[in-house]
Design a protein around this motif. Structure first.
Motif, PDB file in Angstrom:
ATOM      1  N   THR A  10      -0.098 -10.726  -3.303  1.00 64.57           N
ATOM      2  CA  THR A  10      -1.038  -9.512  -3.080  1.00 64.57           C
ATOM      3  C   THR A  10      -0.531  -8.365  -2.066  1.00 64.57           C
ATOM      4  OG1 THR A  10      -2.183 -10.824  -4.410  1.00 64.57           O
ATOM      5  CG2 THR A  10      -3.144  -8.725  -3.913  1.00 64.57           C
ATOM      6  N   ILE A  11      -0.550  -8.688  -0.845  1.00 63.79           N
ATOM      7  CA  ILE A  11      -1.025  -8.489   0.072  1.00 63.79           C
ATOM      8  C   ILE A  11       0.620  -7.870   0.180  1.00 63.79           C
ATOM      9  CG2 ILE A  11      -0.364  -7.943   3.207  1.00 63.79           C
ATOM     10  CD1 ILE A  11      -3.057 -10.328   2.734  1.00 63.79           C
ATOM     11  N   ILE A  12       2.337  -8.303   0.508  1.00 67.86           N
ATOM     12  CA  ILE A  12       2.870  -7.802   0.527  1.00 67.86           C
ATOM     13  C   ILE A  12       3.403  -6.972  -0.505  1.00 67.86           C
ATOM     14  CG2 ILE A  12       5.374  -8.332   0.232  1.00 67.86           C
ATOM     15  CD1 ILE A  12       4.710 -11.666   1.206  1.00 67.86           C
ATOM     16  N   LEU A  13       2.964  -7.193  -1.756  1.00 68.16           N
ATOM     17  CA  LEU A  13       2.787  -5.913  -3.146  1.00 68.16           C
ATOM     18  C   LEU A  13       2.441  -4.705  -2.743  1.00 68.16           C
ATOM     19  CD1 LEU A  13       3.658  -5.962  -6.035  1.00 68.16           C
ATOM     20  CD2 LEU A  13       1.336  -6.282  -6.482  1.00 68.16           C
ATOM     21  N   VAL A  14       0.667  -5.046  -2.206  1.00 63.99           N
ATOM     22  CA  VAL A  14       0.783  -3.563  -2.060  1.00 63.99           C
ATOM     23  C   VAL A  14       1.342  -3.017  -0.977  1.00 63.99           C
ATOM     24  CG1 VAL A  14      -1.794  -2.607  -1.228  1.00 63.99           C
ATOM     25  CG2 VAL A  14      -1.840  -3.755  -2.940  1.00 63.99           C
ATOM     26  N   VAL A  15       1.377  -3.583   0.182  1.00 63.03           N
ATOM     27  CA  VAL A  15       2.420  -3.280   1.427  1.00 63.03           C
ATOM     28  C   VAL A  15       3.465  -2.640   0.782  1.00 63.03           C
ATOM     29  CG1 VAL A  15       2.841  -3.747   3.554  1.00 63.03           C
ATOM     30  CG2 VAL A  15       1.270  -4.307   2.809  1.00 63.03           C
ATOM     31  N   ASN A  16       4.111  -3.255   0.386  1.00 64.30           N
ATOM     32  CA  ASN A  16       5.119  -2.175  -0.522  1.00 64.30           C
ATOM     33  C   ASN A  16       4.696  -1.302  -1.071  1.00 64.30           C
ATOM     34  OD1 ASN A  16       8.054  -2.668   0.678  1.00 64.30           O
ATOM     35  ND2 ASN A  16       8.825  -3.763  -0.914  1.00 64.30           N
ATOM     36  N   ILE A  17       4.227  -1.362  -1.908  1.00 66.70           N
ATOM     37  CA  ILE A  17       3.609   0.181  -2.781  1.00 66.70           C
ATOM     38  C   ILE A  17       3.300   1.361  -1.665  1.00 66.70           C
ATOM     39  CG2 ILE A  17       2.300   0.878  -4.467  1.00 66.70           C
ATOM     40  CD1 ILE A  17       1.997  -1.999  -5.846  1.00 66.70           C
ATOM     41  N   VAL A  18       2.343   0.454  -0.743  1.00 68.43           N
ATOM     42  CA  VAL A  18       2.474   1.534   0.187  1.00 68.43           C
ATOM     43  C   VAL A  18       3.619   2.276   0.837  1.00 68.43           C
ATOM     44  CG1 VAL A  18       0.718   2.756   2.504  1.00 68.43           C
ATOM     45  CG2 VAL A  18       0.043   1.339   0.280  1.00 68.43           C
ATOM     46  N   ILE A  78       7.674   4.452  -8.565  1.00 64.74           N
ATOM     47  CA  ILE A  78       6.928   5.188  -9.409  1.00 64.74           C
ATOM     48  C   ILE A  78       5.545   5.860  -9.129  1.00 64.74           C
ATOM     49  CG2 ILE A  78       5.203   4.659 -11.750  1.00 64.74           C
ATOM     50  CD1 ILE A  78       7.444   2.013 -12.044  1.00 64.74           C
ATOM     51  N   VAL A  79       4.661   5.439  -7.926  1.00 61.98           N
ATOM     52  CA  VAL A  79       3.283   6.034  -7.695  1.00 61.98           C
ATOM     53  C   VAL A  79       4.317   6.998  -6.838  1.00 61.98           C
ATOM     54  CG1 VAL A  79       1.909   5.951  -5.995  1.00 61.98           C
ATOM     55  CG2 VAL A  79       2.899   3.901  -8.141  1.00 61.98           C
ATOM     56  N   GLY A  80       5.091   7.091  -6.180  1.00 66.94           N
ATOM     57  CA  GLY A  80       5.520   7.961  -5.054  1.00 66.94           C
ATOM     58  C   GLY A  80       5.506   9.104  -6.029  1.00 66.94           C
TER      59      GLY A  80
END
Length: 188
Positions: A10-18, A78-80
């Motif tokens: 979860t941390i790796i996923l969120v960090v890379n999305i950010v 996608i978020v960006g």
């Protein structure tokens, strides 16, 4: 063990999305010539990148971490892009060709606050009215709706100008009439 593995993913996923969202934002500001904003974002971007990549490299034997990193990258793109759509920085130039040169196109768009340059043209099937409209990107969709309302058959091409100098925008707009038009549309 499973719980700590899930937390790490979860941390790796969120960090890379950010990270990728910041990367997208930095690139947009760079392309728009906003060097100080781009540099500021870059500082946070690289910090997040190093932390995320470090987490993956420290646990390279865990395939779920690599998958989370890759998935976070894709979601971050996608978020960006969604963030960029909301920011809508800069201007858009829209070229319009109306098959009916008798429509009071120019007057109607100017009444809505758009800067319009128009001229008569000749197309394959006869006379046309050609228009060029410059507007802030945040009003782009509103402009398309106005064009379709005036002439549903209008041919529309849009692009981002690299440089603007002089003319209607420098003298007048900065969105005053367009902002009132946007507020009117939002209240309906």
């Amino acid at each position: 063990m499973l719980e700590s593995s899930l937390v790490m993913v979860t941390i790796i996923l969120v960090v890379n999305i950010v990270y990728v969202s910041l990367l997208t934002g930095r690139m947009i500001f760079t392309l728009k010539g906003k060097k100080y904003i781009a540099a500021s974002i870059g500082i946070f971007e690289i910090t997040v990148y190093v932390v995320g990549l470090g987490l993956v490299l420290d646990n390279l034997g865990e395939i779920q971490n690599v998958i989370a990193y890759a998935l976070g990258f894709g979601i971050g793109v996608i978020v960006g892009m969604k963030i960029e759509e909301k920011l809508a920085i800069g201007y858009i130039t829209v070229n319009v060709i109306s098959s009916n040169p008798d429509i009071p196109f120019t007057r109607k768009l100017r009444a809505k606050g758009y800067g319009v340059t128009s001229w008569y043209a000749y197309g394959m099937d006869g006379d046309r009215l050609a228009l060029q409209v410059l507007t802030p990107r945040r009003y782009e969709l509103m402009l398309y709706e106005a064009i379709k309302e005036i002439d549903p058959k209008a041919f529309i091409i849009a692009y981002e100008p690299r440089q603007i100098h002089g003319g209607f925008w420098v003298k007048k707009v900065k969105g005053s009439r367009l902002q009132r038009e946007e507020e009117k549309v939002q209240s309906e």
